[in-house]
Design a protein around this motif. Sequence first.
Motif, PDB file in Angstrom:
ATOM      1  N   LYS A  88      -6.943   1.452   1.373  1.00 53.37           N
ATOM      2  CA  LYS A  88      -7.901   3.069   0.835  1.00 53.37           C
ATOM      3  C   LYS A  88      -8.917   3.079   1.666  1.00 53.37           C
ATOM      4  CE  LYS A  88      -9.949   0.294  -3.792  1.00 53.37           C
ATOM      5  NZ  LYS A  88     -10.209  -0.121  -4.399  1.00 53.37           N
ATOM      6  N   GLN A 142       2.776   3.997   1.824  1.00 54.87           N
ATOM      7  CA  GLN A 142       2.889   3.600   0.185  1.00 54.87           C
ATOM      8  C   GLN A 142       3.708   4.272  -0.901  1.00 54.87           C
ATOM      9  OE1 GLN A 142      -1.284   6.561  -0.219  1.00 54.87           O
ATOM     10  NE2 GLN A 142      -2.138   4.851   1.202  1.00 54.87           N
ATOM     11  N   GLU A 143       3.820   5.877  -0.257  1.00 56.47           N
ATOM     12  CA  GLU A 143       5.501   5.292  -0.844  1.00 56.47           C
ATOM     13  C   GLU A 143       6.635   4.305  -1.039  1.00 56.47           C
ATOM     14  OE1 GLU A 143       8.712   8.736  -1.929  1.00 56.47           O
ATOM     15  OE2 GLU A 143       7.043   9.532  -0.736  1.00 56.47           O
ATOM     16  N   SER A 187      -0.587  -0.973   5.592  1.00 62.34           N
ATOM     17  CA  SER A 187       0.384  -0.474   4.926  1.00 62.34           C
ATOM     18  C   SER A 187       1.521  -0.638   5.286  1.00 62.34           C
ATOM     19  CB  SER A 187       0.596   1.203   4.742  1.00 62.34           C
ATOM     20  OG  SER A 187      -1.200   1.253   4.455  1.00 62.34           O
ATOM     21  N   GLN A 218       5.899   1.617  -2.781  1.00 67.91           N
ATOM     22  CA  GLN A 218       5.788   1.530  -4.433  1.00 67.91           C
ATOM     23  C   GLN A 218       7.332   1.667  -4.898  1.00 67.91           C
ATOM     24  OE1 GLN A 218       3.012   1.707  -6.435  1.00 67.91           O
ATOM     25  NE2 GLN A 218       1.724   1.500  -4.099  1.00 67.91           N
ATOM     26  N   LEU A 277      -3.084  -2.545  -0.839  1.00 68.18           N
ATOM     27  CA  LEU A 277      -2.846  -1.379   0.145  1.00 68.18           C
ATOM     28  C   LEU A 277      -4.599  -0.981   0.768  1.00 68.18           C
ATOM     29  CD1 LEU A 277      -0.120   1.579  -0.698  1.00 68.18           C
ATOM     30  CD2 LEU A 277       0.053  -0.141   1.512  1.00 68.18           C
TER      31      LEU A 277
END
Length: 301
Positions: free
Chosen positions: A274, A250-251, A191, A254, A272
Motif C-alpha cells: 500500500k 499493479q494493473e 509489486s 490484476q 500489493l
Amino acid sequence: MPRTIWSGAISFGLVTVPINVVGASEDHSIHFHQYHLPDQGRVRYRKVCELEDREVPQDEIGKGYEVTKTQVIPITDEDLANLPLPTAKAIEIDAFVPLESVDPIRIGEGYYLQPAGPVAAKPYKLLVKALSRSSKVAVAKYAWSGRERLGLLRVRDDVLVLHAMHWPDEIRDPAELLPPPTEVSEEEIASALALMDTMTVDELRGPEFEDRYTEAVAQIIEAKREEKPLPQAPEPEEPAQVLDLMAALQESVQKAKASRSEGAGPAEVHELPKPKKTAAKKQPAKKTTAKKTPGRRPRSA
C-alpha cells in the motif's frame, strides 16, 4: 532410435563407462527450399572447384588449413579422430560442482549418453546414482568436430545428459550493456515480486509453451494449398510508454490474476504494497521543529 553422434567412453577416475552419444532434442520447425520464382524450378547450391571450374562429387572434397593462397595443409577425418588428446576418445570428468554455481549462459546443446552394451550397464548406473545423491553436476572435457570442448554432465530421468559449455573467454562482458544509473523503490520491487507470483507455474507445460510460429506457418501452407484466404494476423498492440511504474505493475498483477483464475485457478500471491502516507500530506496544527535523521535519503518513485 536416434542416430549415434559419437562413440567413446566417460573417464571417471579409473572407472571407464563406454557410451554412445545421441541427440536429446528434435527440430520440429518447418523448413523451406529455394525456388526460381518464374518457373518454380528448384535452386540448389553446387560445390564447384575454383581451379577446374567444374562441380565436384563429395568423395573428392576434403578439409584443409590454408597457410597461404597457394599452400593448403590437408586434414582428414582420421587425423581429427586420432588427435594427441586424451579427450579425443573419452569424455574426461575433471571436477564436480553444484549446478547453481554454473552460469546458465555457458550451457548449450544437450545430448543423451547411452551405455554402449551390457559391460557398460553397471559403471553407467554407478555414475547416475552417485551424481543423483551428490546433488552435483560433473564438469568434463571432450573433443568433437575439430576442437576440444567443455561439458556439463547431469542426470535426467536416470539417463546421463551431456551439455556443451562455452569456455570462460567465449562469454562476452555485458558491462557495456548496463542501463544508465537509476533508482527503484522497495514498493516497486514488492509489486514486481507480486507480479512474478501470479506468473509462477510448477512446470513448463500448457498452451503458452507450445510452438505457435510453426503452427501458424502450417496454416499458411494449408490455406495456399487449398487456395483459401490466408489467416489474418492480429493487430499488434502499440507498447505504451510507462509513465507510472507502480500503476503499470499493479494493473499487470490484476490482469495476471484474472487470466490465471480463468485457467488453472488462482495462484497464491503476495499482497500489493500500500502506498505510504507522506508527512507532506498531513497539515500540522502548529509549527514544530523536526529533527533531521542523519544519513537518510528520500525514496524516489
